[in-house]
Every structure is written in C-alpha cells, then in structure tokens.
Write a protein that holds these residues in place. Structure first.
Motif, PDB file in Angstrom:
ATOM      1  N   LYS A  26     -28.040 -11.310 -14.421  1.00 45.35           N
ATOM      2  CA  LYS A  26     -27.227 -11.554 -15.597  1.00 45.35           C
ATOM      3  C   LYS A  26     -26.313 -12.746 -15.328  1.00 45.35           C
ATOM      4  O   LYS A  26     -25.311 -12.621 -14.613  1.00 45.35           O
ATOM      5  CB  LYS A  26     -26.393 -10.322 -15.960  1.00 45.35           C
ATOM      6  CG  LYS A  26     -27.228  -9.149 -16.469  1.00 45.35           C
ATOM      7  CD  LYS A  26     -26.352  -8.048 -17.031  1.00 45.35           C
ATOM      8  CE  LYS A  26     -27.185  -6.967 -17.695  1.00 45.35           C
ATOM      9  NZ  LYS A  26     -26.331  -5.916 -18.316  1.00 45.35           N
ATOM     10  N   GLY A  27     -26.690 -13.880 -15.888  1.00 45.69           N
ATOM     11  CA  GLY A  27     -25.891 -15.080 -15.658  1.00 45.69           C
ATOM     12  C   GLY A  27     -25.886 -15.462 -14.194  1.00 45.69           C
ATOM     13  O   GLY A  27     -26.945 -15.612 -13.580  1.00 45.69           O
ATOM     14  N   ASN A  28     -24.685 -15.574 -13.621  1.00 40.66           N
ATOM     15  CA  ASN A  28     -24.578 -15.993 -12.224  1.00 40.66           C
ATOM     16  C   ASN A  28     -24.403 -14.808 -11.276  1.00 40.66           C
ATOM     17  O   ASN A  28     -23.978 -14.984 -10.134  1.00 40.66           O
ATOM     18  CB  ASN A  28     -23.420 -16.985 -12.061  1.00 40.66           C
ATOM     19  CG  ASN A  28     -22.084 -16.364 -12.465  1.00 40.66           C
ATOM     20  OD1 ASN A  28     -22.036 -15.224 -12.929  1.00 40.66           O
ATOM     21  ND2 ASN A  28     -21.011 -17.114 -12.280  1.00 40.66           N
ATOM     22  N   HIS A  29     -24.701 -13.597 -11.736  1.00 33.00           N
ATOM     23  CA  HIS A  29     -24.615 -12.441 -10.849  1.00 33.00           C
ATOM     24  C   HIS A  29     -25.797 -11.507 -11.089  1.00 33.00           C
ATOM     25  O   HIS A  29     -26.571 -11.687 -12.029  1.00 33.00           O
ATOM     26  CB  HIS A  29     -23.289 -11.686 -11.044  1.00 33.00           C
ATOM     27  CG  HIS A  29     -23.199 -10.967 -12.353  1.00 33.00           C
ATOM     28  ND1 HIS A  29     -22.581 -11.522 -13.453  1.00 33.00           N
ATOM     29  CD2 HIS A  29     -23.642  -9.744 -12.756  1.00 33.00           C
ATOM     30  CE1 HIS A  29     -22.639 -10.683 -14.467  1.00 33.00           C
ATOM     31  NE2 HIS A  29     -23.285  -9.589 -14.071  1.00 33.00           N
ATOM     32  N   VAL A  30     -25.958 -10.535 -10.209  1.00 36.20           N
ATOM     33  CA  VAL A  30     -27.015  -9.536 -10.370  1.00 36.20           C
ATOM     34  C   VAL A  30     -26.378  -8.170 -10.560  1.00 36.20           C
ATOM     35  O   VAL A  30     -25.251  -7.922 -10.129  1.00 36.20           O
ATOM     36  CB  VAL A  30     -27.972  -9.507  -9.156  1.00 36.20           C
ATOM     37  CG1 VAL A  30     -28.764 -10.794  -9.066  1.00 36.20           C
ATOM     38  CG2 VAL A  30     -27.216  -9.214  -7.861  1.00 36.20           C
ATOM     39  N   GLU A  31     -27.121  -7.284 -11.209  1.00 36.50           N
ATOM     40  CA  GLU A  31     -26.659  -5.926 -11.468  1.00 36.50           C
ATOM     41  C   GLU A  31     -27.695  -4.950 -10.939  1.00 36.50           C
ATOM     42  O   GLU A  31     -28.882  -5.068 -11.243  1.00 36.50           O
ATOM     43  CB  GLU A  31     -26.466  -5.729 -12.964  1.00 36.50           C
ATOM     44  CG  GLU A  31     -26.019  -4.341 -13.370  1.00 36.50           C
ATOM     45  CD  GLU A  31     -25.877  -4.214 -14.877  1.00 36.50           C
ATOM     46  OE1 GLU A  31     -24.837  -4.642 -15.411  1.00 36.50           O
ATOM     47  OE2 GLU A  31     -26.833  -3.717 -15.516  1.00 36.50           O
ATOM     48  N   LEU A  32     -27.261  -4.018 -10.138  1.00 32.24           N
ATOM     49  CA  LEU A  32     -28.124  -2.963  -9.617  1.00 32.24           C
ATOM     50  C   LEU A  32     -27.975  -1.749 -10.534  1.00 32.24           C
ATOM     51  O   LEU A  32     -26.862  -1.302 -10.793  1.00 32.24           O
ATOM     52  CB  LEU A  32     -27.713  -2.618  -8.186  1.00 32.24           C
ATOM     53  CG  LEU A  32     -28.498  -1.528  -7.455  1.00 32.24           C
ATOM     54  CD1 LEU A  32     -29.972  -1.910  -7.328  1.00 32.24           C
ATOM     55  CD2 LEU A  32     -27.883  -1.295  -6.072  1.00 32.24           C
TER      56      LEU A  32
END
Length: 272
Positions: free
Chosen positions: A9-15
């Motif tokens: 998501k954008g410049n980060h990841v989501e677990l």
C-alpha cells in the motif's frame, strides 16, 4: 486460509490475517483486551489503560519494556495500537453465531515481515485455542522453522539488511548506468566483486558484451535476462551463470533484488 498475506500500500506493506472464530465478538474482544485473557496467547504482558490515547508498555521476561499507544478503541469492533513502531489493528465482524477476526499490522521494518508473520501466525493459533477453551500449543521449533521458511519464500525481505547498505559501499547511480536501481558493491581480496541491486522502479540495462563470467541470483521479484537475443525470465530463487563472450542486457521489475558476482572486473563501475 490461516496464513497471512502481504499487501503493498503506497510506500509501505501491510501484513493481514483473517480467522473465522466460533464465538461472538464480545468474547473475542475480551481475549484481545483483558490482561488475564491476553496471557494465554499474546507474546508480551501489556500494561496501560484501555482507552484511546492511552500509553502502553509491553513486558517480556527479560529486557527493557517496549512502548506503544492506543489509537482506536471501539468495543467490540476495532482495536488499534502501536508497538515499537509497528501498527497493530484488530477488527471483529459478526458472522452468524461467530465472528471474523481481521488482524493487520504495518511493520516498521519491512525486512522483518517473514519473521513477524510466523510469530503472529502462532499467536493467532493460540488465540483460537484460548477462546475455544483449549490449552495453547507448546512451542514447536521444527514447525516454527518450516513456517518461517515458507513465509520468507513468499514474502522475501523487501530490502537488504542495513549492515549491507552503508554509504561507503553505495554505487553512484551515474556509475552504474541503470536509472532506478540502487546498488552496493563489495570487493574481495582476490578482486572478486559482489554487487547488490535493488530496483526502486522498473529499469533496463544497456546491452553489453561480457568479457568475464558473471554469477547472477534473483532474491526477490523478477529479472528478465536477454542473452544473445533470447529472453529468459528469472524469478525469486533462480540463479544463472552468464558466460564470458555473451551479449546481454537485463530488465528489472520494480522491487526486484539481485546479486551479481564477477572476478577481476568492477561491476560497480561497469554496469550490471
């Protein structure tokens, strides 16, 4: 499906994990918030008020406590707080006589996501056992190792560890001649050079004649090697030796990480 998934998501990841539980949200909420219930499955003891804005402290048997803060407290639907930079969010959706638990976390360090996924997977297994009135499963080292390897293969690290990306080893983009690719070079005593490449965007390398043998390994993502006019797609886990005298170019997809190694030639100044 009990395994976690990784979403960019954008410049980060989501677990993200989803677990269907045979209990109403109110019961699961108590397992998420009450200290005596958390003790059955959560990896640390949590101290602090259960309300929006409350400061939290996380205690293990040894070491300094971690810190966090509650940002959402909406019983029995949504709980969100931070823990040492990681965002943890718990959502409960009623489903018949049970509920759907959705757990998402935004890790502060992308490189730890496979380890984190393994740990949370075990925690959620124990949470399920706790609300079912069953004892928590003991720590199974072999299962933990196997699951960690599975998550590592699926997720990768996302970046090279910090100790491998010091400014002293960074290759100037102009010297590498591959816009969009960040690279770090290491030279051995015998002249062997190792180049770590991380594509921040889709990127292409110019065609070159190789006057040296090159070892290439793809750690994450996808790299298309064009060798003597033929395209060869190398995905994560693939390796290849480019022979001396070959005519080659390459194409990185964004996020791809590769290792290149040669002897007696500076890839850091001659392109990858």
């Amino acid at each position: 499906m009990k395994n976690g998934t990784l979403i960019t998501k954008g410049n980060h990841v989501e677990l993200r994990f989803e677990r269907r539980l045979a209990h109403r949200p109110e019961k699961v909420w108590r397992a998420l918030t009450e200290s005596q219930e958390l003790a059955h499955w959560f990896p640390a003891r949590i101290e602090g008020a259960r309300e929006v804005g409350a400061e939290l402290r996380f205690f293990f048997a040894e070491g300094e406590p971690g810190k966090g803060k509650i940002s959402v407290f909406d019983p029995p639907r949504v709980l969100e707080y931070t823990w040492e930079g990681d965002v943890l969010r718990w959502e409960l959706e009623p489903e018949g006589t049970g509920c759907l638990l959705i757990f998402t976390t935004i890790p502060a360090d992308r490189a730890n996501v496979a380890r984190d996924a393994t740990g949370w997977h075990f925690c959620l297994d124990n949470l399920e056992a706790a609300v079912d009135g069953k004892p928590a499963a003991g720590f199974d080292k072999e299962r933990f190792s196997a699951l960690n390897a599975e998550y590592a293969a699926r997720f990768g690290l996302g970046s090279f560890p910090a100790f491998m990306t010091s400014e002293a080893n960074r290759v100037a983009e102009g010297a590498l001649r591959i816009p969009g690719v960040e690279a770090y070079a290491f030279t051995g005593a015998d002249g062997t050079e190792l180049l770590l490449c991380h594509a921040k965007t889709d990127a292409n390398t110019d065609e070159q004649w190789r006057d040296y043998d090159e070892y290439l390994a793809v750690l994450e993502g996808s790299y298309v090697l064009r060798i003597n006019g033929m395209d060869m797609e190398l995905r994560a886990g693939r390796e290849f030796v480019v022979p001396r005298g070959a005519r080659v170019s390459g194409r990185f997809s964004a996020g791809t990480r590769t290792i290149h190694a040669v002897s007696g030639r500076s890839l850091g100044r001659g392109g990858a």
